[in-house]
Enzyme design. Sequence first.
Site, PDB file in Angstrom:
ATOM      1  N   GLY A 548       0.829  -1.191   0.000  1.00 22.62           N
ATOM      2  CA  GLY A 548       0.000   0.000   0.000  1.00 22.62           C
ATOM      3  C   GLY A 548       0.864   1.241   0.000  1.00 22.62           C
ATOM      4  N   GLU A 549       0.341   2.314  -0.591  1.00 26.60           N
ATOM      5  CA  GLU A 549       1.118   3.540  -0.704  1.00 26.60           C
ATOM      6  C   GLU A 549       1.469   4.091   0.673  1.00 26.60           C
ATOM      7  OE1 GLU A 549       1.059   7.836  -3.027  1.00 26.60           O
ATOM      8  OE2 GLU A 549      -0.350   6.242  -3.541  1.00 26.60           O
ATOM      9  N   GLY A 550       2.752   4.326   0.896  1.00 25.17           N
ATOM     10  CA  GLY A 550       3.260   4.794   2.175  1.00 25.17           C
ATOM     11  C   GLY A 550       3.960   3.722   2.972  1.00 25.17           C
TER      12      GLY A 550
END
Length: 647
Positions: A548-550
Site C-alpha cells: 500500500g502507498e506509504g
Amino acid sequence: MSVDGWRSVLVLGGIRSGKSEFAESLVGDTGSVRYVATGSPAGPRGDDSDDPDWDARVAAHRERRPAAWPTEETGADPARLLEILSGGKEGETLLVDDLGGWVTGLIDPARQPADDVATIADLATAVRESNARLILVTSEVGLSLVPLTTVGRAYTDALGTTNRAAADAADAVALVVAGQVSWLKRPAEVAAAPAGEPAAPAAPVVPATSPEVLTPTPTPAASADGPAADGQPAWSGPTMSLPALATGLVIQQGMSLPMPDENSPTQAHDRVPTLDLGGAGFGKLQRVVEFAAATQGVANPRPWRSPRVVLIRGDHNGGASAGTLPGESRRRADQARAGEGPIARLAADAGATLQVVDAPACAAMEEREVLTLEEVESALRYGWRLAEEASDAGVDVLVLAACGSGSAAAAAAVLAATTGAEPAAVLGRVVVPGAEIDDDAWMIRCAAVRDAMHRVRRNARSAKQVLVDLGGGDIAVATGLILGATARRLPVLLDGPVGVAAALVTRDLAGQARHWCLLPDHGEDPAVKLGADVLGLTPMLDLRIGLGEGAAALAALPLLRSALTLAAALPVHPAMAPDDATLAAHDSLDEPEDPAELPLSAWQGHPDAVDDVPAQRPAEEAAEPAAPSALDSWFDNAETDKPARSA
C-alpha cells in the site's frame, strides 16, 4: 468541549464581510440547529415604516439558510435570548445572528433605565453555562470611528462591551475581513495552530507508539476525518484563508517558497568519509544524510525524531476504480484509525504519529470534471493546513500515504497530462485480493484514462485545471500538503503514485517543492518511476514492497534514521584528525597565531579546517622544496601541451 474542540465560537466581522456565511458554514452536520434572529422584524428603527433595504437583508438571510432550521425572533424581547441560551440542550446547535441586533433592543429608550452592564454579564454567563453548541455572530465596532450622535456612541459602547464579554466567554473567536478568516482565539486543543487557518479541525492524530497501545479513535459526526452526510466535510470547511495569511501568500502559480540550503549537502558529503566507520561508508544512504543536511541547513544533521504519516483517502468513481472492492478504501482508513493494518503497524514501529484524512470523492473522469475549481482550492488549502499543523506540533518529517479507490488511475492521468506519457505505460497492474492480477480491470482503467485525456485534450494544463479535470481531491490535498511542508521547511517522504503525481503538480505552483521531497523506493510502479525521473528524484532503495502507498517509506524510515544517527554521533576517525600535540600547542598560545604557522598536514581532515590553504609557509619549510606530486606533474604536462597565447 464539542467534537471540533469548542462548544462556543464568536464570529466578528464588519458590514458585508461574510461573517454570517462563515458562521453558517461552521454548523456542518451537527444535528438539530436553531437559528436565533435578534433583529427586530419592524426594522432597525423599531417602527413599522417601509424599509426595503432591511426587508432585502432579512430575505437574503432566510433564503441562504436551510429551510429545516427553525427560527426564533428575539428582537422584541432581549431577555428572550438569554432564556434560549440557558435552555439549550446537549447535541443542539444555536446560531445567533447577531449580537448587534440584541444590543439594539437592549438600549431601546423604551426600556430605559436599564443596567446594561449587568445584562451583558448575564449574557456571558449564559454563553459559558449553555449545554448547546453556540455560534454567535456580531459586528466589530472597535475599529470604527467614534459616532457623532449620542445614540450612536451608546450603541458602539454597548456592543463593544458585549463583544468583549462574549469573546471572553467563548471557546473560540474568529474575525472575518473581506471574506478572509483570522482566528483570534482558539480552544486549548488547537491553540498551537497559526492564526488565519481554516476553522474546520484537522483529522484526529493517532499516537502510534506500538500496536498494543493504538486504540480505535472515535469518529464523531462532525469530525474532519470524513465527509458529513448532510453537512460540509473538513476539506471544504471554512478554508477562506491560508495559515500564512499574514504574509500575503496564496496558493497560485509561480509561488516563491524556500529552497533547501545549497552549501550544507556539500559539507555533509565531505564530512561523512572522515567518520570513524569500520567499512567503506554509508553507500547510497549517504544521500539521505545530504538531503537532511540541506533541509536542516547544517553540515551535521540531526536524526528525525518526530515523523508523522498522513494517510489520504479519496475515492474516484467510474472506470478508474475498476477492480476495487466496494468500501475497500473506507475499510483501510478505518483500519488505520484503529491502529491496525500495515500502515498503522509500520508507523507504530517507526514511532510515528498517524493522521487519516478524507479528501472529497471525485466524479468519473471519463465523463466530466472530477471536482469543481472551488473544491480543488479548498482541498489545496486543507492540505496546506495539515502541514502547518504538523510543523507546529514539532513534526520533523512527513510521510505521504494514500489508500483511495481509483487513485492509481487518477495519478496515471495526471502523469499523462503533465509529462505527455502514454496512459497505458504508467498505469500499474491491478492486483486483487489473493495477489491475483486482474487484466480486465486494468483495461477498463486504461480506457477511462484514455477517454478522460480525450475529453480534456483542448483544456489548459495549469496545475489547478489538471486537478479539476483529472487529479481530484486526494491528489489536491497531497499537493497542498507538499506545498505547506515546503513553506515550513519540512521534508516529505514520497511513496506511491498519488504522492509523485502531487509532486508533479507542485512544479507549476512552486518549483522549489520537489527539492524538499525524498523517494525511499519506487516499488516497481511505472508511474512512480516516470514521475521520479521527471522530478529528478532517485529512489534510495529497491525494496519493491507492495503493501500500500506509504508502506515502503515507513519500512525504510528506520534504516534512513539509522544513517542519520550514525552520521550525527560518530567522531572523526583518528587517522583523519589533526595532530593533537600540534593543536594543543597552538591553542595554548596567548595570542592567536597565523594559520600559516601550522603544518598543512595538521589541518587535513580536521572538521574546523577552512577550504582555502594558507598561502604562506614557515621559512623552514620554504627552504626545502617539496618533491613534485602527481597532481603537480599533471598540471605541468597540461600547461606544456597548451598552445601559447598572444598578449
